[in-house]
Scaffold this active site. Sequence first.
Site, PDB file in Angstrom:
ATOM      1  N   HIS A 354      -2.272  -8.675  -1.898  1.00 21.23           N
ATOM      2  CA  HIS A 354      -2.866  -7.334  -1.989  1.00 21.23           C
ATOM      3  C   HIS A 354      -1.942  -6.211  -1.550  1.00 21.23           C
ATOM      4  O   HIS A 354      -2.391  -5.065  -1.429  1.00 21.23           O
ATOM      5  CB  HIS A 354      -4.135  -7.232  -1.144  1.00 21.23           C
ATOM      6  CG  HIS A 354      -5.255  -8.098  -1.625  1.00 21.23           C
ATOM      7  ND1 HIS A 354      -6.236  -7.656  -2.478  1.00 21.23           N
ATOM      8  CD2 HIS A 354      -5.535  -9.389  -1.384  1.00 21.23           C
ATOM      9  CE1 HIS A 354      -7.091  -8.635  -2.729  1.00 21.23           C
ATOM     10  NE2 HIS A 354      -6.687  -9.710  -2.070  1.00 21.23           N
ATOM     11  N   LYS A 541      -9.974   7.333   1.627  1.00 19.90           N
ATOM     12  CA  LYS A 541      -9.325   6.027   1.698  1.00 19.90           C
ATOM     13  C   LYS A 541      -8.722   5.923   3.097  1.00 19.90           C
ATOM     14  O   LYS A 541      -8.713   6.908   3.830  1.00 19.90           O
ATOM     15  CB  LYS A 541      -8.213   5.899   0.647  1.00 19.90           C
ATOM     16  CG  LYS A 541      -7.280   7.132   0.602  1.00 19.90           C
ATOM     17  CD  LYS A 541      -6.238   7.029  -0.515  1.00 19.90           C
ATOM     18  CE  LYS A 541      -6.726   7.415  -1.875  1.00 19.90           C
ATOM     19  NZ  LYS A 541      -6.742   6.312  -2.811  1.00 19.90           N
ATOM     20  N   ARG A 542      -8.214   4.738   3.480  1.00 28.38           N
ATOM     21  CA  ARG A 542      -7.552   4.654   4.773  1.00 28.38           C
ATOM     22  C   ARG A 542      -6.395   5.648   4.837  1.00 28.38           C
ATOM     23  O   ARG A 542      -5.783   5.975   3.815  1.00 28.38           O
ATOM     24  CB  ARG A 542      -7.045   3.229   5.004  1.00 28.38           C
ATOM     25  CG  ARG A 542      -8.156   2.271   5.367  1.00 28.38           C
ATOM     26  CD  ARG A 542      -8.838   2.667   6.668  1.00 28.38           C
ATOM     27  NE  ARG A 542      -7.970   2.457   7.803  1.00 28.38           N
ATOM     28  CZ  ARG A 542      -8.079   1.450   8.662  1.00 28.38           C
ATOM     29  NH1 ARG A 542      -9.033   0.560   8.543  1.00 28.38           N
ATOM     30  NH2 ARG A 542      -7.237   1.343   9.667  1.00 28.38           N
ATOM     31  N   LYS A 547      -0.133   6.515   0.958  1.00 31.17           N
ATOM     32  CA  LYS A 547      -1.227   7.059   0.150  1.00 31.17           C
ATOM     33  C   LYS A 547      -1.119   8.576   0.001  1.00 31.17           C
ATOM     34  O   LYS A 547      -1.803   9.193  -0.799  1.00 31.17           O
ATOM     35  CB  LYS A 547      -2.572   6.678   0.764  1.00 31.17           C
ATOM     36  CG  LYS A 547      -2.834   5.160   0.742  1.00 31.17           C
ATOM     37  CD  LYS A 547      -4.135   4.800   1.440  1.00 31.17           C
ATOM     38  CE  LYS A 547      -4.365   3.308   1.594  1.00 31.17           C
ATOM     39  NZ  LYS A 547      -4.830   2.658   0.347  1.00 31.17           N
ATOM     40  N   THR A 649      -9.188   0.762  -5.469  1.00 29.99           N
ATOM     41  CA  THR A 649     -10.499   0.436  -6.031  1.00 29.99           C
ATOM     42  C   THR A 649     -11.405   1.656  -5.931  1.00 29.99           C
ATOM     43  O   THR A 649     -12.345   1.791  -6.719  1.00 29.99           O
ATOM     44  CB  THR A 649     -11.144  -0.760  -5.303  1.00 29.99           C
ATOM     45  OG1 THR A 649     -10.971  -0.595  -3.902  1.00 29.99           O
ATOM     46  CG2 THR A 649     -10.505  -2.059  -5.739  1.00 29.99           C
TER      47      THR A 649
HETATM   48  C1  26W Z   1      -2.052  -8.193   8.709  1.00 28.20           C
HETATM   49  C2  26W Z   1      -2.486  -6.767   8.598  1.00 28.20           C
HETATM   50  C3  26W Z   1      -3.011  -6.448   7.241  1.00 28.20           C
HETATM   51  C4  26W Z   1      -4.345  -6.123   7.088  1.00 28.20           C
HETATM   52  C5  26W Z   1      -4.849  -5.852   5.838  1.00 28.20           C
HETATM   53  C6  26W Z   1      -2.175  -6.487   6.153  1.00 28.20           C
HETATM   54  C7  26W Z   1      -2.670  -6.231   4.908  1.00 28.20           C
HETATM   55  C8  26W Z   1      -4.008  -5.913   4.753  1.00 28.20           C
HETATM   56  C9  26W Z   1      -4.602  -5.679   3.391  1.00 28.20           C
HETATM   57  C10 26W Z   1      -3.957  -6.602   2.370  1.00 28.20           C
HETATM   58  C11 26W Z   1      -4.476  -4.254   2.994  1.00 28.20           C
HETATM   59  C12 26W Z   1      -5.354  -3.923   1.841  1.00 28.20           C
HETATM   60  O1  26W Z   1      -6.536  -3.717   1.998  1.00 28.20           O
HETATM   61  N1  26W Z   1      -4.775  -3.826   0.643  1.00 28.20           N
HETATM   62  C13 26W Z   1      -5.496  -3.215  -0.442  1.00 28.20           C
HETATM   63  O2  26W Z   1      -6.169  -4.201  -1.201  1.00 28.20           O
HETATM   64  C14 26W Z   1      -6.973  -3.591  -2.204  1.00 28.20           C
HETATM   65  C15 26W Z   1      -7.756  -4.682  -2.890  1.00 28.20           C
HETATM   66  O3  26W Z   1      -6.920  -5.460  -3.667  1.00 28.20           O
HETATM   67  C16 26W Z   1      -6.114  -2.807  -3.167  1.00 28.20           C
HETATM   68  O4  26W Z   1      -6.930  -2.151  -4.088  1.00 28.20           O
HETATM   69  C17 26W Z   1      -5.267  -1.768  -2.418  1.00 28.20           C
HETATM   70  O5  26W Z   1      -4.365  -1.142  -3.302  1.00 28.20           O
HETATM   71  C18 26W Z   1      -4.516  -2.439  -1.296  1.00 28.20           C
HETATM   72  O6  26W Z   1      -3.855  -1.475  -0.488  1.00 28.20           O
END
Ligand code: 26W
Length: 804
Positions: A354, A541-542, A547, A649
């Site tokens: 992701h 969004k976050r 972003k 999303t």
């Molecule tokens: C380990 C810390 C950590 C926590 C959360 C690393 C990475 C994440 C997630 C993968 C971040 C996330 O939410 N990514 C988002 O995933 C969505 C669903 O696929 C995408 O639409 C977003 O573009 C993406 O930033």
Amino acid sequence: MNYSKNQLKELIVQKLRLNYGCTEAQANDGEMMKACAMVLRDIMAEHGVETRQRTADEGGRMVHYMSLEFLMGRSLAKNAYNLGVLDTLSQAIDELGFKAADIFDMEPDAGLGNGGLGRLAACYLDSLTTLEIPAAGYSICYELGIFRQKIVEGQQVELPDDWMGLGDAWLLRKPQDAEEVHFGGKIRTRWDNGHLMVVHEDYTRVLAIPCDMEIAGYGTDHVNTLRLWEAKSPSPVDMALFNQGQYLRADEERTMADAISKVLYPEDNHYEGKSLRLKQQYFFVSATIQSITRKHIQTYGRLKNFHEKNVIQINDTHPALVIPELMRILIDDAGMSWDDAWEITTHSVAYTNHTVLAEALEVWPQSLLETLMPRVWQIIQEISRRYQAKVEEFYHDGVKTAKMAVIWNGQVRMANLCIAGGMAVNGVSALHSDILRHDVFREAAEMEPEKFKNVTNGVDHRRWLAQINPGLTGLLNDTIGDGWLLRPAELSKFDAFAGDAAVLKRLEEIKLANKATFARWAKRHQGVVLNTDAVFDVQVKRLHEYKRQLLNVLHIIYLYQQLQDNPNMEMRPHTFLFGAKAAPGYAVAKRIIHLINSLANQIDNDPICKDKLQVAFLENYRVSMAEILMPASEVSEQISTAGKEASGTGNMKFMMNGAVTVGTLDGANVEMHQVLGDENMFLFGLKADEVARLRENYDPRLLYDRDPMLRRVVDQLKRGFSDGVSYEDLWQRLLQRTDSPADQYMLLADLPSYAEAQQRLTAAYGERDRWNTMSLHNIARSGIFAADRAVAEYADTIWHVHHK
Ligand code: 26W
């Protein structure tokens, strides 16, 4: 199904009596909310029994969706909607002397996730169930979800999100199905009847107790389960220590165990190697895999056909330890050979990536794995050794071996572990999957091209359109019928009404009414008075630098400076709305929140901006706020640096509610553009490949020196605002090379093009027919972004399971 109003009333009254010992006249709103939840839970529980029986009889493959996050939001209206009793339930509540809207509003959000990844998992549960796929979700039952954000003097303050008091009405605790997870200790081997046995000793035990949430589908009796694990110590207080008066130490082990499911880590897209987080991951993984294998053995008597009957989808690398943990159970508990266990594992687990942000990729120190889960560590070493041999044989190239290694320099790279042990790796938009194949995981994709796939994300269009936007739903049903609820591709029929003046007018009226509804909500809950005559331009969004909320801010500063130069300037009223949580440790993100509030405050207090320009920061953005905001939005800001946003999303939710996107060619925006064309969205900025090329020798100083507009806008950060706060630190981040490259996300490169896109957008908004037509096309072409489509693709191309 088919409950009458009176039946529901009776069931609710009964729940109130049995659980709260009160009549409907004595109950408060919270008790009423919980009683309604319990009534629906009972209905779903009954369907669940039948679903499980059917699934067992059919003997098909079951999907297990593992995610450290499920951002469920509220469930009462959603479940009632899916069960087809939303209207009946609302009437029942009203007739019992309550206001249905207030009761729905009582429910706290189940905020067991950070952002996109967690909300995606929640949307997929809905589609898995509606498509009648036998499936279960797994996560942790965090006592505290994503923090509640308060803005104090323009700055973010985090408060604990204590959601359980009212929010646990959906959970069914099942202590009899508890699993035991082992941490630490030592590994010894001994021979037993010619078999080398692995013995794990001196470990600490933690109990994993399932708290199950039933998931209803739409238009079906099929029910799936979200299993949330709660951590508890199995040992009572240490009486020896207690009697010595060492009360805290006596309770130490219990406190340690309880801590595991205490709180959701609030970092989004940023890895922090905290040992408690690793404990959460292993706790969750071990409990889940034990539960799945136990049930498989109950049904089939052995694990040999595990991969034929089960598939495990892991949501990013956070549950990556399933791979060695499944190996451990197959080898140590079921007595299989390495090769047999590997065959099963590599045909059971699939991995979704992701994010491509380097700082989000998980790499755990080997020492931590070694101490916390010594047997799993041994297995990872063996996986790593064998994979490395395979890579060496394929490439004979030390550089590639190093890049693809699972263990390297004392670190375990979780993404490489997932690639080595998974049967599929997918990205979440066409562009993102290409970047994975050609850049991030290039060497692995060249070695095993069939493993790498794309499944573009989708959102639950029943929640994000039908349930939250009744006005638009009515218009759609009147024009194209209601087939789109189960077949979202049918939304394209709405395109035929592009030339229909009456439809366009209704579309405009619906948006206006939704804006008024949101404005009332904002007044009541946030104390801000929004100008509903202005275009609602929204970025929610976050908060993350990639972003580029700061790019949005710089453009607003530019507009404000134009107004200052010419206070009588004709300007179409424009209201910019922001909502964003910053990770508590992400200082720059918090400064940007402060900046938005400083700017909002200055503009609000400046008479030249009245009825022209407005900025508002919405506090505590969350699922339930998005549900009122999306239908009211007119412009969707999707302005990340190209190549950085895996999919997005929120962009899809805005689109299906008729907002028009201003955005870069990033993530799923690329596929939006493919169906919309240049006429129906406002693209700007560098493309992903241009970003990559420019990065080599990007110098924002040059742009700043050359362009007076840029200089003046950026310098406003240094000069500061009427609240006396200066943002020289952000100015420096854009212009001065220090620890990281200046303007890492290329705001200065894209600002002129962004301002120009905003101008085109404002002009289009003035032409009402043109704008409403664009909005109509956005709705009509959003069908491909339904989660039903995405989940069907997973089912067909990765899971190989049947679906409706
Ligand atoms: C380990 C810390 C950590 C926590 C959360 C690393 C990475 C994440 C997630 C993968 C971040 C996330 O939410 N990514 C988002 O995933 C969505 C669903 O696929 C995408 O639409 C977003 O573009 C993406 O930033």
